[in-house]
Design a protein around this motif. Structure first.
Motif, PDB file in Angstrom:
ATOM      1  N   GLY A  40       0.786  -1.231   0.000  1.00 37.99           N
ATOM      2  CA  GLY A  40       0.000   0.000   0.000  1.00 37.99           C
ATOM      3  C   GLY A  40       0.814   1.275   0.000  1.00 37.99           C
ATOM      4  O   GLY A  40       0.509   2.209  -0.728  1.00 37.99           O
ATOM      5  N   TYR A  41       1.846   1.336   0.801  1.00 40.34           N
ATOM      6  CA  TYR A  41       2.641   2.560   0.913  1.00 40.34           C
ATOM      7  C   TYR A  41       3.317   2.881  -0.415  1.00 40.34           C
ATOM      8  O   TYR A  41       3.250   4.003  -0.907  1.00 40.34           O
ATOM      9  CB  TYR A  41       3.681   2.386   2.027  1.00 40.34           C
ATOM     10  CG  TYR A  41       4.400   3.644   2.401  1.00 40.34           C
ATOM     11  CD1 TYR A  41       3.751   4.633   3.133  1.00 40.34           C
ATOM     12  CD2 TYR A  41       5.715   3.856   2.033  1.00 40.34           C
ATOM     13  CE1 TYR A  41       4.404   5.803   3.485  1.00 40.34           C
ATOM     14  CE2 TYR A  41       6.376   5.010   2.387  1.00 40.34           C
ATOM     15  CZ  TYR A  41       5.721   5.984   3.108  1.00 40.34           C
ATOM     16  OH  TYR A  41       6.370   7.134   3.449  1.00 40.34           O
ATOM     17  N   ALA A  42       3.966   1.898  -0.999  1.00 40.81           N
ATOM     18  CA  ALA A  42       4.628   2.117  -2.292  1.00 40.81           C
ATOM     19  C   ALA A  42       3.607   2.379  -3.390  1.00 40.81           C
ATOM     20  O   ALA A  42       3.831   3.214  -4.267  1.00 40.81           O
ATOM     21  CB  ALA A  42       5.485   0.907  -2.648  1.00 40.81           C
ATOM     22  N   MET A  43       2.478   1.687  -3.338  1.00 47.30           N
ATOM     23  CA  MET A  43       1.478   1.837  -4.385  1.00 47.30           C
ATOM     24  C   MET A  43       0.872   3.235  -4.398  1.00 47.30           C
ATOM     25  O   MET A  43       0.564   3.770  -5.466  1.00 47.30           O
ATOM     26  CB  MET A  43       0.380   0.776  -4.219  1.00 47.30           C
ATOM     27  CG  MET A  43      -0.498   0.628  -5.416  1.00 47.30           C
ATOM     28  SD  MET A  43       0.357   0.291  -6.970  1.00 47.30           S
ATOM     29  CE  MET A  43       1.226  -1.201  -6.631  1.00 47.30           C
ATOM     30  N   VAL A  44       0.714   3.844  -3.240  1.00 48.15           N
ATOM     31  CA  VAL A  44       0.167   5.198  -3.193  1.00 48.15           C
ATOM     32  C   VAL A  44       1.101   6.157  -3.926  1.00 48.15           C
ATOM     33  O   VAL A  44       0.648   6.992  -4.719  1.00 48.15           O
ATOM     34  CB  VAL A  44      -0.064   5.643  -1.729  1.00 48.15           C
ATOM     35  CG1 VAL A  44      -0.300   7.134  -1.631  1.00 48.15           C
ATOM     36  CG2 VAL A  44      -1.240   4.878  -1.140  1.00 48.15           C
ATOM     37  N   PHE A  45       2.394   6.041  -3.705  1.00 49.85           N
ATOM     38  CA  PHE A  45       3.328   6.934  -4.371  1.00 49.85           C
ATOM     39  C   PHE A  45       3.473   6.615  -5.854  1.00 49.85           C
ATOM     40  O   PHE A  45       3.460   7.511  -6.696  1.00 49.85           O
ATOM     41  CB  PHE A  45       4.694   6.902  -3.676  1.00 49.85           C
ATOM     42  CG  PHE A  45       4.677   7.629  -2.379  1.00 49.85           C
ATOM     43  CD1 PHE A  45       4.733   9.006  -2.338  1.00 49.85           C
ATOM     44  CD2 PHE A  45       4.576   6.938  -1.187  1.00 49.85           C
ATOM     45  CE1 PHE A  45       4.688   9.689  -1.138  1.00 49.85           C
ATOM     46  CE2 PHE A  45       4.543   7.600   0.018  1.00 49.85           C
ATOM     47  CZ  PHE A  45       4.600   8.983   0.048  1.00 49.85           C
ATOM     48  N   ILE A  46       3.615   5.345  -6.189  1.00 43.27           N
ATOM     49  CA  ILE A  46       3.778   4.972  -7.595  1.00 43.27           C
ATOM     50  C   ILE A  46       2.546   5.361  -8.400  1.00 43.27           C
ATOM     51  O   ILE A  46       2.644   5.986  -9.455  1.00 43.27           O
ATOM     52  CB  ILE A  46       4.057   3.458  -7.716  1.00 43.27           C
ATOM     53  CG1 ILE A  46       5.414   3.133  -7.119  1.00 43.27           C
ATOM     54  CG2 ILE A  46       3.966   3.007  -9.165  1.00 43.27           C
ATOM     55  CD1 ILE A  46       5.662   1.654  -6.938  1.00 43.27           C
ATOM     56  N   ALA A  47       1.373   5.005  -7.904  1.00 39.92           N
ATOM     57  CA  ALA A  47       0.137   5.314  -8.629  1.00 39.92           C
ATOM     58  C   ALA A  47      -0.135   6.808  -8.638  1.00 39.92           C
ATOM     59  O   ALA A  47      -0.555   7.360  -9.654  1.00 39.92           O
ATOM     60  CB  ALA A  47      -1.039   4.565  -8.002  1.00 39.92           C
TER      61      ALA A  47
END
Length: 175
Positions: free
Chosen positions: A18-25
């Motif tokens: 979730g943490y990485a996905m928020v930034f990547i997305a």
């Protein structure tokens, strides 16, 4: 193979990261929507310059290249997929068990060990997996905030067709 298990496995990736996905997305959505704009293709800018300078061949109809249309549609599809990943990542960070409840209910139990943020378990087929359960979106269900010591075995539930989709069963842990 169960289609719903495969769907849960696919949704579990952005939920587990979730943490990485928020930034990547969050950052990639901006570029993807910009690339899906009608004038975003490189040949569109060149065509506008040629029209302005009168360099287009006489009698050539104004046409839209199919490759540019397909490219824009592809970027729009990717933008909406990343938007969905952003929503899944945010929900996962706030503690909503999007995939955890299904995996807990339909997963096959086994024992595993914890080593920091890594969970190691062996499936019924004999394959050993070491998968991350990170700090921001831990793969623990039903009590996400349960204390799980690293020196004791834990119960891991995984989807048999997709063992990377797993949860640590906090109801089976130490009290």
């Amino acid at each position: 193979m169960n289609v719903l298990d495969t769907l849960i496995w696919l949704v579990n990736f952005p939920a587990a990261h979730g943490y990485a996905m928020v930034f990547i997305a969050g950052f990639s959505i901006l570029g993807l929507f910009a690339m899906s704009a009608s004038g975003a293709t490189p040949d569109a800018a060149l065509r506008r310059i040629r029209e302005r300078e009168g360099l287009l061949p006489v009698g050539e109809p104004a046409r839209r290249p199919i490759a540019g249309t397909v490219r824009r549609i592809g970027f729009r599809i990717l933008a909406f997929v990343m938007l969905a990943n952003l929503v899944i990542g945010i929900l996962s960070l706030t503690g909503v068990p999007l995939t955890r409840a299904y995996i807990h209910e339909h997963g096959q139990p086994t024992t595993g060990t914890l080593d920091g943020d890594w969970v190691t378990f062996t499936t019924s087929t004999g394959v050993t997996y070491t998968v991350e359960s990170n700090f921001f979106t831990p793969a623990v269900y039903p009590d996400r905030d349960a204390y799980l010591p690293s020196d004791q075995p834990v119960v891991v539930r995984y989807l048999p067709a997709h063992p990377q989709a797993f949860v640590i069963d906090s109801s089976q842990g130490p009290r």
